[in-house]
Design an enzyme around this catalytic site. Structure first.
Site, PDB file in Angstrom:
ATOM      1  N   ARG A 127      -0.381  -1.769  20.800  1.00 42.54           N
ATOM      2  CA  ARG A 127       0.197  -3.014  21.342  1.00 42.54           C
ATOM      3  C   ARG A 127       0.675  -2.808  22.789  1.00 42.54           C
ATOM      4  NH1 ARG A 127      -1.647  -4.397  17.085  1.00 42.54           N
ATOM      5  NH2 ARG A 127      -0.807  -5.936  15.623  1.00 42.54           N
ATOM      6  N   SER A 130       3.701 -11.032  14.707  1.00 50.57           N
ATOM      7  CA  SER A 130       4.730  -9.991  14.581  1.00 50.57           C
ATOM      8  C   SER A 130       5.694 -10.121  15.747  1.00 50.57           C
ATOM      9  CB  SER A 130       4.104  -8.600  14.656  1.00 50.57           C
ATOM     10  OG  SER A 130       3.172  -8.429  13.633  1.00 50.57           O
ATOM     11  N   GLU A 142       7.799  -7.217  20.168  1.00 55.01           N
ATOM     12  CA  GLU A 142       6.411  -7.151  20.630  1.00 55.01           C
ATOM     13  C   GLU A 142       6.144  -8.341  21.538  1.00 55.01           C
ATOM     14  OE1 GLU A 142       2.761  -8.796  18.843  1.00 55.01           O
ATOM     15  OE2 GLU A 142       2.774  -6.904  17.760  1.00 55.01           O
TER      16      GLU A 142
HETATM   17  N1  EPU Z   1       6.168  -4.728   4.397  1.00 55.04           N
HETATM   18  C1  EPU Z   1       7.327  -4.955   3.668  1.00 55.04           C
HETATM   19  N2  EPU Z   1       7.967  -6.157   3.855  1.00 55.04           N
HETATM   20  C2  EPU Z   1       7.519  -7.108   4.712  1.00 55.04           C
HETATM   21  C3  EPU Z   1       6.357  -6.846   5.477  1.00 55.04           C
HETATM   22  C4  EPU Z   1       5.695  -5.645   5.294  1.00 55.04           C
HETATM   23  O1  EPU Z   1       7.763  -4.145   2.870  1.00 55.04           O
HETATM   24  O2  EPU Z   1       8.155  -8.151   4.797  1.00 55.04           O
HETATM   25  C5  EPU Z   1       5.429  -3.482   4.164  1.00 55.04           C
HETATM   26  C6  EPU Z   1       4.128  -3.795   3.418  1.00 55.04           C
HETATM   27  O3  EPU Z   1       4.308  -3.792   2.052  1.00 55.04           O
HETATM   28  C7  EPU Z   1       3.234  -2.649   3.840  1.00 55.04           C
HETATM   29  C8  EPU Z   1       3.694  -2.376   5.258  1.00 55.04           C
HETATM   30  O4  EPU Z   1       5.000  -2.929   5.380  1.00 55.04           O
HETATM   31  O5  EPU Z   1       3.489  -1.508   3.073  1.00 55.04           O
HETATM   32  C9  EPU Z   1       2.761  -2.919   6.303  1.00 55.04           C
HETATM   33  O6  EPU Z   1       2.667  -4.329   6.178  1.00 55.04           O
HETATM   34  P1  EPU Z   1       1.379  -5.151   6.734  1.00 55.04           P
HETATM   35  O7  EPU Z   1       0.129  -4.600   6.161  1.00 55.04           O
HETATM   36  O8  EPU Z   1       1.648  -6.593   6.519  1.00 55.04           O
HETATM   37  O9  EPU Z   1       1.314  -4.818   8.262  1.00 55.04           O
HETATM   38  P2  EPU Z   1       2.415  -4.679   9.388  1.00 55.04           P
HETATM   39  O10 EPU Z   1       2.482  -3.274   9.818  1.00 55.04           O
HETATM   40  O11 EPU Z   1       3.668  -5.338   8.962  1.00 55.04           O
HETATM   41  C10 EPU Z   1       0.728  -4.940  11.372  1.00 55.04           C
HETATM   42  C11 EPU Z   1       0.544  -5.756  12.605  1.00 55.04           C
HETATM   43  C12 EPU Z   1       0.049  -7.156  12.285  1.00 55.04           C
HETATM   44  C13 EPU Z   1      -1.286  -7.010  11.587  1.00 55.04           C
HETATM   45  C14 EPU Z   1      -1.102  -6.144  10.336  1.00 55.04           C
HETATM   46  C15 EPU Z   1      -2.411  -5.825   9.657  1.00 55.04           C
HETATM   47  C16 EPU Z   1       2.177  -4.863  14.168  1.00 55.04           C
HETATM   48  C17 EPU Z   1       3.447  -5.108  14.898  1.00 55.04           C
HETATM   49  N3  EPU Z   1       1.797  -5.820  13.337  1.00 55.04           N
HETATM   50  O12 EPU Z   1       1.739  -5.541  10.578  1.00 55.04           O
HETATM   51  O13 EPU Z   1      -0.177  -7.820  13.523  1.00 55.04           O
HETATM   52  O14 EPU Z   1      -1.814  -8.276  11.219  1.00 55.04           O
HETATM   53  O15 EPU Z   1      -0.515  -4.870  10.687  1.00 55.04           O
HETATM   54  O16 EPU Z   1      -3.151  -4.944  10.473  1.00 55.04           O
HETATM   55  O17 EPU Z   1       1.550  -3.826  14.353  1.00 55.04           O
HETATM   56  C18 EPU Z   1       0.680  -9.313  15.165  1.00 55.04           C
HETATM   57  O18 EPU Z   1       0.626  -8.382  15.962  1.00 55.04           O
HETATM   58  O19 EPU Z   1       1.103 -10.446  15.496  1.00 55.04           O
HETATM   59  C19 EPU Z   1       0.297  -9.085  13.767  1.00 55.04           C
HETATM   60  C20 EPU Z   1       0.432 -10.033  12.837  1.00 55.04           C
END
Ligand code: EPU
Length: 338
Positions: free
Chosen positions: A162, A237, A333
């Site tokens: 990012r 995010s 972000e």
């Molecule tokens: N999780 C929780 N609670 C929540 C959200 C997530 O416990 O409310 C846990 C999930 O269970 C999982 C982990 O956190 O174990 C990761 O969650 P997720 O797969 O939803 O991905 P993320 O790391 O929260 C990132 C990106 C997203 C992207 C997803 C999928 C960043 C800041 N965000 O989210 O990007 O869609 O991975 O690749 O890196 C964006 O940048 O706007 C965005 C949506």
């Protein structure tokens, strides 16, 4: 080129913040952009495109340039790959759908990311195991000070998680006008190792997915977790996932053995900020019209009439609570316009 005055930016930012722009110009070609940058009396400008990665906290005194330059040009192709130059104002998801319709692979995991193509390199957009830098060849940008056009190759962009040159040394110096991408025409690299995609494909009983199957899986996952800005204002995010050192990680996992994490390198571990925020009890909470999304705690939402300041103060409260509980600092972000 028309200068509009005192217009609401509500429809130009996906948070739906109702701030005003004192002066606003819609830019539909590079000549207009050069001309607008030469206007006297506007030392400050604010560049706006999809408005999907910003939180506006006040009325904007600066000249707002709304970049809406359209077009897709085929640059080169051989039997295996195709290189496309995409103008900055093309909507990202529409571009993804267009490439899939033509059978070009590479963008499918990044389906449904809000925003326009020109802003994609700024934060090296990414999702479900793929980042822009995986398909990126270069971009062209106009220098704000002298209006010359400069080409950047992938190395020049210094992409990170990012992150890019345009968020650091190059911040406020350039306006990206086009992005060149290399996509595959056959033998597509299918990226399905990201947990949620595999589970979604199993659910749909697909074992050898096509690029369109991957896109459809990503669309289903995103729709189930991430709010549609047309229905509920948000900026994806709000925070980046923090990266912590090995020693900090060792203490952290001792205290929270069930916490999810990704190993980035031998001394760097990424912890999902969504998990940290949920553990602090914020998921689904609402403070006036500013809130935390009920399905993904990383996403802050505007339930209707929240101001940018209200969302910003919620974000600060979250940062402090996460810091107190986990001794981990999370950072926004989104670009906060103060
Ligand atoms: N999780 C929780 N609670 C929540 C959200 C997530 O416990 O409310 C846990 C999930 O269970 C999982 C982990 O956190 O174990 C990761 O969650 P997720 O797969 O939803 O991905 P993320 O790391 O929260 C990132 C990106 C997203 C992207 C997803 C999928 C960043 C800041 N965000 O989210 O990007 O869609 O991975 O690749 O890196 C964006 O940048 O706007 C965005 C949506």
């Amino acid at each position: 080129m028309k200068i509009q005055q005192n217009i609401s930016l509500k429809d130009y930012n996906t948070f739906g913040i109702d701030a005003k722009a004192k002066f606003f110009i819609e830019i539909s070609n590079i000549n207009d952009l050069r001309e607008a940058l030469q206007l006297k009396g506007h030392p400050e400008i604010l560049v706006l495109s999809g408005g999907s990665n910003m939180l506006i906290t006040k009325d904007i005194e600066a000249l707002v340039l709304y970049i809406n330059i359209k077009g897709i040009e085929l640059l080169t192709q051989d039997d295996d790959t195709i290189t496309l130059k995409v103008m900055a104002g093309e909507n990202w998801h529409q571009l993804v759908l267009w490439t899939l319709q033509k059978g070009y692979g590479g963008l499918e995991n990044m389906s449904l990311i809000p925003g326009n193509t020109g802003t994609a390199p700024i934060q090296n957009i990414g999702a479900y195991g793929v980042e822009l830098q995986d398909v990126f060849v270069g971009c062209e940008a106009i220098n704000i000070d002298n209006q010359t056009k400069k080409s950047f190759n992938k190395e020049d962009c210094k992409f990170g998680y990012r992150d890019s040159y345009f968020k650091n040394e190059g911040k406020g110096k350039y306006i990206i006008v086009s992005v060149t991408l290399r996509l595959t025409k056959r033998n597509h690299a299918i990226h399905m190792s990201y947990g949620a995609i595999e589970a979604e494909l199993v659910k749909k009983k697909i074992d050898t997915p096509t690029i369109t199957d991957i896109s459809n899986a990503v669309i289903s996952i995103r729709k189930s977790k991430l709010p549609d800005p047309a229905e509920l204002g948000n900026s994806g995010s709000f925070f980046k996932n923090p990266i912590i050192s090995r020693s900090k990680f060792d203490t952290f996992t001792k205290d929270y053995p069930d916490a999810p994490y990704y190993k980035v390198s031998s001394d760097a571990y990424k912890i999902p900020a969504g998990w940290l925020i949920e553990q602090c009890g914020f998921k689904g909470k609402r403070f006036g019209d500013a809130g935390v999304h009920k399905h993904q705690a990383l996403v802050l939402v505007n339930h209707g009439r929240a101001t940018g300041v209200e969302i910003l103060s919620l974000s600060q409260r979250i940062i402090e609570t996460v810091k107190d509980k986990f001794s981990i600092t999370i950072h926004p972000e989104v670009n906060i316009i103060k």
